[in-house]
Design a protein around this motif. Structure first.
Motif, short mmCIF file in Angstrom:
data_model
loop_
_atom_site.label_atom_id
_atom_site.label_comp_id
_atom_site.label_asym_id
_atom_site.label_seq_id
_atom_site.Cartn_x
_atom_site.Cartn_y
_atom_site.Cartn_z
N GLU A 294 0.83 -1.20 0.00
CA GLU A 294 0.00 0.00 0.00
C GLU A 294 0.87 1.27 0.00
O GLU A 294 0.56 2.25 -0.68
CB GLU A 294 -0.93 -0.01 1.21
N GLN A 297 2.12 1.93 -3.43
CA GLN A 297 1.11 2.52 -4.30
C GLN A 297 0.91 4.00 -3.98
O GLN A 297 0.80 4.84 -4.88
CB GLN A 297 -0.22 1.77 -4.13
N ILE A 298 0.88 4.34 -2.68
CA ILE A 298 0.68 5.73 -2.26
C ILE A 298 1.80 6.62 -2.80
O ILE A 298 1.56 7.69 -3.38
CB ILE A 298 0.64 5.82 -0.71
N THR A 301 1.93 6.94 -6.71
CA THR A 301 0.90 7.86 -7.17
C THR A 301 1.29 9.31 -6.88
O THR A 301 1.10 10.20 -7.71
CB THR A 301 -0.44 7.54 -6.50
N ALA A 302 1.84 9.53 -5.68
CA ALA A 302 2.23 10.89 -5.28
C ALA A 302 3.33 11.43 -6.20
O ALA A 302 3.32 12.62 -6.56
CB ALA A 302 2.70 10.90 -3.83
N SER A 352 1.73 12.75 1.94
CA SER A 352 0.86 11.68 1.44
C SER A 352 0.96 10.45 2.32
O SER A 352 -0.04 9.80 2.63
CB SER A 352 1.25 11.33 -0.01
N LEU A 353 2.19 10.14 2.73
CA LEU A 353 2.40 8.97 3.60
C LEU A 353 1.77 9.19 4.96
O LEU A 353 1.16 8.27 5.53
CB LEU A 353 3.91 8.73 3.74
N TRP A 356 -1.95 8.75 4.78
CA TRP A 356 -2.31 7.32 4.70
C TRP A 356 -2.27 6.67 6.07
O TRP A 356 -3.15 5.89 6.43
CB TRP A 356 -1.34 6.62 3.75
N SER A 360 -5.72 5.16 7.13
CA SER A 360 -5.80 3.70 7.00
C SER A 360 -5.42 2.96 8.28
O SER A 360 -6.03 1.93 8.62
CB SER A 360 -4.89 3.22 5.86
#
Length: 390
Positions: A294, A297-298, A301-302, A352-353, A356, A360
């Motif tokens: 995950e 992916q994060i 994308t960032a 972004s991390l 998440w 999440s």
């Protein structure tokens, strides 16, 4: 290099060089007996990851730390070799050989084991490769600067704190260190080269300047010194700085004591209990693997959403392994602009991390957590761009 296959080899052998090339895997007999004894107790356990966690745990106990560290140093020989080869190739003008870079890197094992956290880093090999690469780069760049500078240029560039550390490192008495530092301050105060001069290749001060330096020094010291003495002191100080900035790397692979020295295997505490704990840790690792997917992916994308120039700077910095000065020249901008934009890119990715983790994992983002995430992200960037470059 021929990769090692068995658990016994992986945790008991060390790289041997011949003419700066890999020669063979040399076995350390005490470590071989140690890992053989462990495998006899648990013959079905052949997972490399299991034994890494096993020895890492025993690194935390002072009674078993020495043996565990030696096993993990053996384990890290391969990532150390490949990282050294890759990083050394990026400094074609360096006088360092592959074996020199290897010794610089392997000397960082203590730092690797101190900073590694199985719950945050992907693997010990990946984390170690990051530390090894950073250590080699810092040393090579520092060495290049030291090689370029004349003694007088080096003294002008050296801070008083660094000069003091360098002199103390040579074992001089506190009184002598203070005298050398005072001489260094007098030199910096009185010898001010013109702007047109090459700051790295400063020439020796002229006799008039030396007289002024001596006069300044004597006005500050109760023990007078003539210009010749001060010049001798300053040349010795420059030599001390070079030695301090560029120490001779010592290998951690050399065994201390005789081959039949002390054995720690029979004194490993709580062996069976620790193995159960490590098996549980392996199960927890599966959950971490999912989280790492995950995270991948994060961050991917960032990166794709960053401005084109920020993406290019990240590509040049991590994939092509250019320093900020080289990037600035290639993109026709100032070095400090590159530094700011590189920092901006990392801040966007870290944000972004952090989001998440909050959304999440339902974790409150603290300053300590941000620091840990920053280290994880740095490791991820190294691996991500390394893979893309291939």
């Amino acid at each position: 290099m021929q990769p090692r296959q068995s658990i016994i080899e992986i945790f008991s052998t060390f790289v041997q060089f011949d003419a700066d090339r890999f020669s063979r895997w040399a076995t350390e007999s005490r470590l071989r007996r140690s890992i053989q004894g462990c495998l006899q107790k648990i013959p079905k356990e052949n997972s490399e990851y299991f034994w890494v966690l096993y020895w890492y745990k025993f690194c935390q106990d002072s009674a078993t730390a020495s043996l565990a560290k030696q096993h993990l140093t053996a384990y890290l020989q391969e990532p150390c070799y490949w990282t050294s080869q890759k990083t050394c190739a990026g400094f074609a003008s360096s006088q360092f050989k592959l074996s020199d870079c290897f010794q610089i890197a392997i000397a960082q094992v203590e730092r690797v084991l101190k900073g590694f956290n199985p719950s945050q880093s992907s693997t010990l090999k990946n984390y170690a490769s990051l530390i090894f690469s950073t250590a080699i780069r810092e040393t090579l760049r520092q060495r290049q600067e030291v090689d370029i500078c004349s003694d007088w240029g080096l003294l002008r560039k050296t801070s008083q704190k660094r000069l003091e550390e360098s002199l103390q490192n040579t074992g001089l008495s506190p009184e002598t260190v203070r005298a050398y530092i005072l001489a260094g301050n007098a030199f910096k105060t009185l010898y001010v080269p013109s702007k047109a001069s090459n700051s790295r290749q400063l020439s020796r001060p002229d006799d008039t300047t030396w007289e002024a330096i001596a006069k300044f020094y004597n006005s500050q010291s109760s023990q007078p010194a003539n210009p010749e003495t001060l010049e001798k002191w300053l040349l010795s100080a420059a030599k001390a700085v070079r030695k301090y900035l560029y120490p001779t790397p010592d290998s951690l692979n050399v065994s201390k004591g005789g081959d039949d020295g002390f054995e720690l295997l029979d004194n490993l505490p709580g062996t069976q209990e620790s193995l159960i704990n490590e098996i549980v840790a392996q199960e927890e690792a599966q959950a971490r693997t999912q989280q790492q997917g995950e995270i991948n992916q994060i961050l991917t994308t960032a990166i794709a959403q960053l401005e084109a120039q920020l993406q290019e700077i990240l590509q040049l910095y991590y994939a092509q392994q250019l320093n900020q000065d080289a990037i600035a020249k290639q993109l026709d901008m100032k070095q400090y602009t590159v530094s700011r934009r590189l920092t901006k890119a990392k801040e966007v990715l870290l944000r972004s991390l952090a989001n998440w983790c909050k959304d999440s994992l339902h974790i409150s983002v603290t300053s300590d957590l941000l620091k840990s995430m920053s280290a994880v992200m740095e490791e991820w960037l190294q691996n991500y761009y390394s893979a893309s470059s291939h």
